[in-house]
Scaffold this motif. Structure first.
Motif, short mmCIF file in Angstrom:
data_model
loop_
_atom_site.label_atom_id
_atom_site.label_comp_id
_atom_site.label_asym_id
_atom_site.label_seq_id
_atom_site.Cartn_x
_atom_site.Cartn_y
_atom_site.Cartn_z
N UNK A 5 29.37 46.08 38.74
CA UNK A 5 29.89 45.88 37.40
C UNK A 5 29.47 47.02 36.48
N UNK A 6 28.21 47.43 36.57
CA UNK A 6 27.73 48.52 35.72
C UNK A 6 28.42 49.83 36.03
N UNK A 7 28.96 49.95 37.25
CA UNK A 7 29.74 51.13 37.63
C UNK A 7 31.23 50.97 37.31
N UNK A 8 31.56 49.90 36.58
CA UNK A 8 32.94 49.60 36.20
C UNK A 8 33.84 49.35 37.40
N UNK A 9 33.27 48.87 38.48
CA UNK A 9 34.04 48.54 39.68
C UNK A 9 34.25 47.02 39.69
N UNK A 10 35.13 46.58 38.83
CA UNK A 10 35.27 45.16 38.55
C UNK A 10 35.72 44.37 39.77
N UNK A 11 36.70 44.87 40.50
CA UNK A 11 37.20 44.16 41.68
C UNK A 11 36.09 44.00 42.71
N UNK A 12 35.34 45.08 42.96
CA UNK A 12 34.25 45.01 43.93
C UNK A 12 33.14 44.07 43.46
N UNK A 13 32.87 44.09 42.15
CA UNK A 13 31.83 43.20 41.61
C UNK A 13 32.24 41.74 41.81
N UNK A 14 33.50 41.44 41.52
CA UNK A 14 33.96 40.06 41.70
C UNK A 14 33.86 39.64 43.16
N UNK A 15 34.16 40.55 44.08
CA UNK A 15 34.05 40.22 45.51
C UNK A 15 32.61 39.86 45.86
N UNK A 16 31.65 40.59 45.29
CA UNK A 16 30.24 40.29 45.56
C UNK A 16 29.86 38.92 45.00
N UNK A 17 30.29 38.62 43.78
CA UNK A 17 29.97 37.32 43.19
C UNK A 17 30.68 36.19 43.93
N UNK A 18 31.91 36.46 44.37
CA UNK A 18 32.63 35.46 45.17
C UNK A 18 31.87 35.13 46.45
N UNK A 19 31.31 36.18 47.07
CA UNK A 19 30.56 35.95 48.32
C UNK A 19 29.34 35.09 48.08
N UNK A 20 28.73 35.24 46.90
CA UNK A 20 27.57 34.41 46.57
C UNK A 20 27.98 32.96 46.38
N UNK A 21 29.00 32.74 45.54
CA UNK A 21 29.33 31.35 45.23
C UNK A 21 30.05 30.65 46.38
N UNK A 22 30.64 31.43 47.29
CA UNK A 22 31.21 30.80 48.49
C UNK A 22 30.10 30.22 49.35
N UNK A 23 28.99 30.97 49.45
CA UNK A 23 27.87 30.50 50.25
C UNK A 23 27.09 29.39 49.55
N UNK A 24 26.97 29.53 48.21
CA UNK A 24 26.20 28.54 47.46
C UNK A 24 26.78 28.44 46.05
N UNK A 25 27.70 27.50 45.79
CA UNK A 25 28.40 27.43 44.50
C UNK A 25 27.48 27.26 43.30
N UNK A 26 26.29 26.71 43.52
CA UNK A 26 25.38 26.48 42.39
C UNK A 26 24.34 27.57 42.25
N UNK A 27 24.49 28.68 42.97
CA UNK A 27 23.49 29.75 42.86
C UNK A 27 23.46 30.25 41.42
N UNK A 28 22.26 30.41 40.84
CA UNK A 28 22.14 30.74 39.41
C UNK A 28 22.97 31.96 39.01
#
Length: 359
Positions: free
Chosen positions: A82-105
């Motif tokens: 996100x800090x590198x303005x790579x929004x699509x890639x950042x969302x993919x990373x966050x998606x991978x987190x919440x797919x594994x654990x939807x309640x991850x902080x």
């Protein structure tokens, strides 16, 4: 409505969302790091904290190659992207987190932020509603929920979320700026002026605050104060097209057409598809005794906004000045037709009620 001052906020939140490499990460993620992996995670954190974003990304990716389920590293990788303005890639990373654990902080919140930035507003609402349920005391969840709702035209829902944000963090500049944008859209100019004056006083080097305050003053017909704010903005951002355009508009309103034209031209260089600016440029040239140069701008204004009665009126004047009677007559007919269909049209376009045959 867009508030731009929270763009770098994710990286600033680093310490709030990272987890120590051993004991706490075990409880958050059921993954135990060995010494080598723990050292790699700490290297990534250190690089991230000193804003060495490529170094941090490299270390996080190296760790995730061997430990793809270590969610603190995956979340922080998203923050780096996100800090590198790579929004699509950042969302993919966050998606991978919440797919594994939807309640991850923070995973739902960060994913929702990226969805707002990508214009996936319906998805963002779902993510951010979950984020507010998981972290109701975190003002960032409410702020981005407000932005998503405002972008969707849900003004009441957006204002309710913004009120929640401000109830938790009443001094937050981003939330106050968003409040001012809401007040402007609701025609509460006095309220917007108070908020923006406070922000510009506290943060005098933020151009956005001066630009919005200039807009409020302009809508209040306080031209000197509006021009002062736009010129303050230009001292910080000398090529800002909106500030340049609005100084041109103000000069034209004062009858200084020749002085206005260069400012309007700068605004049109940045975006020639703004009907209002094309019309103002045509008006400036017409009032500078250059009707032939005015006509292309006025024609473009009409093409961009077919309901712009004022542009037709100005075209009538330009063609009359050049002795082109048939074209002048056609523009007069177009003007009258728009006026008859919408009597308020002339006022909407800034044209006083008049009989165009007898100026």
């Amino acid at each position: 409505m867009a508030g731009t001052i929270r763009r770098p906020a994710m990286l600033a939140l680093l310490l709030a969302v990272t987890v120590p490499a051993r004991g706490a990460s075990q409880s958050a993620n059921s993954v135990e790091l060995g010494p080598e992996a723990a050292a790699l995670f700490q290297d990534a954190l250190a690089a991230q904290q000193r804003r060495d974003l490529p170094g941090a990304e490299k270390s996080y990716r190296a760790l995730l190659t061997s430990m793809p389920d270590y969610l603190p590293a995956r979340l922080n990788l998203g923050i780096v992207l996100d800090a590198e303005n790579r929004t699509v890639d950042a969302l993919a990373a966050f998606d991978a987190v919440r797919t594994r654990q939807p309640t991850f902080p923070a995973a739902q919140m960060f994913a929702g932020i990226e969805e707002v930035r990508l214009g996936r507003l319906a998805d963002a609402l779902g993510s951010l509603h979950l984020a507010t349920e998981q972290s109701a005391s975190d003002p960032r969840c409410w702020f981005w929920l407000a932005r998503a709702n405002f972008a969707l035209g849900n003004a009441a829902e957006g204002k309710a979320a913004l009120d929640k944000d401000l109830a938790i963090s009443s001094d937050d500049a981003s939330a106050l700026y968003l409040l001012a944008q809401y007040q402007i859209s609701a025609q509460d100019l006095n309220g917007a002026e108070r908020v923006l004056t406070g922000l510009a006083t506290r943060y005098p080097t933020v151009p956005d605050f001066h630009q919005s305050l200039g807009s409020v003053y302009y809508m209040e017909a306080r031209l000197d104060k509006a021009e002062g704010e736009y010129r303050t903005e230009l001292r910080m951002d000398s090529e800002n097209p909106q500030a340049l355009s609005m100084i041109g508009v103000i000069l034209l309103d004062r009858g200084q057409a020749k002085d206005a034209a260069p400012y309007l031209a700068k605004g049109l260089e940045a975006n020639p598809r703004i009907a209002y600016l094309q019309r103002k440029m045509g008006q400036a040239l017409l009032e500078s005794d250059a009707p032939e140069q005015a006509i292309p701008h006025l024609r473009q204004a009409v093409a961009l906004d077919t309901q712009d009665a004022t542009a037709h009126f100005l075209l009538w004047k330009a063609f009359n000045a050049m002795g082109r009677k048939p074209e002048a007559s056609a523009e007069l007919d177009a003007f009258r037709k728009l006026q008859s269909h919408s009597p308020a049209n002339a006022d909407r376009q800034g044209l006083p009620p008049l009989n165009p045959g007898h100026p």
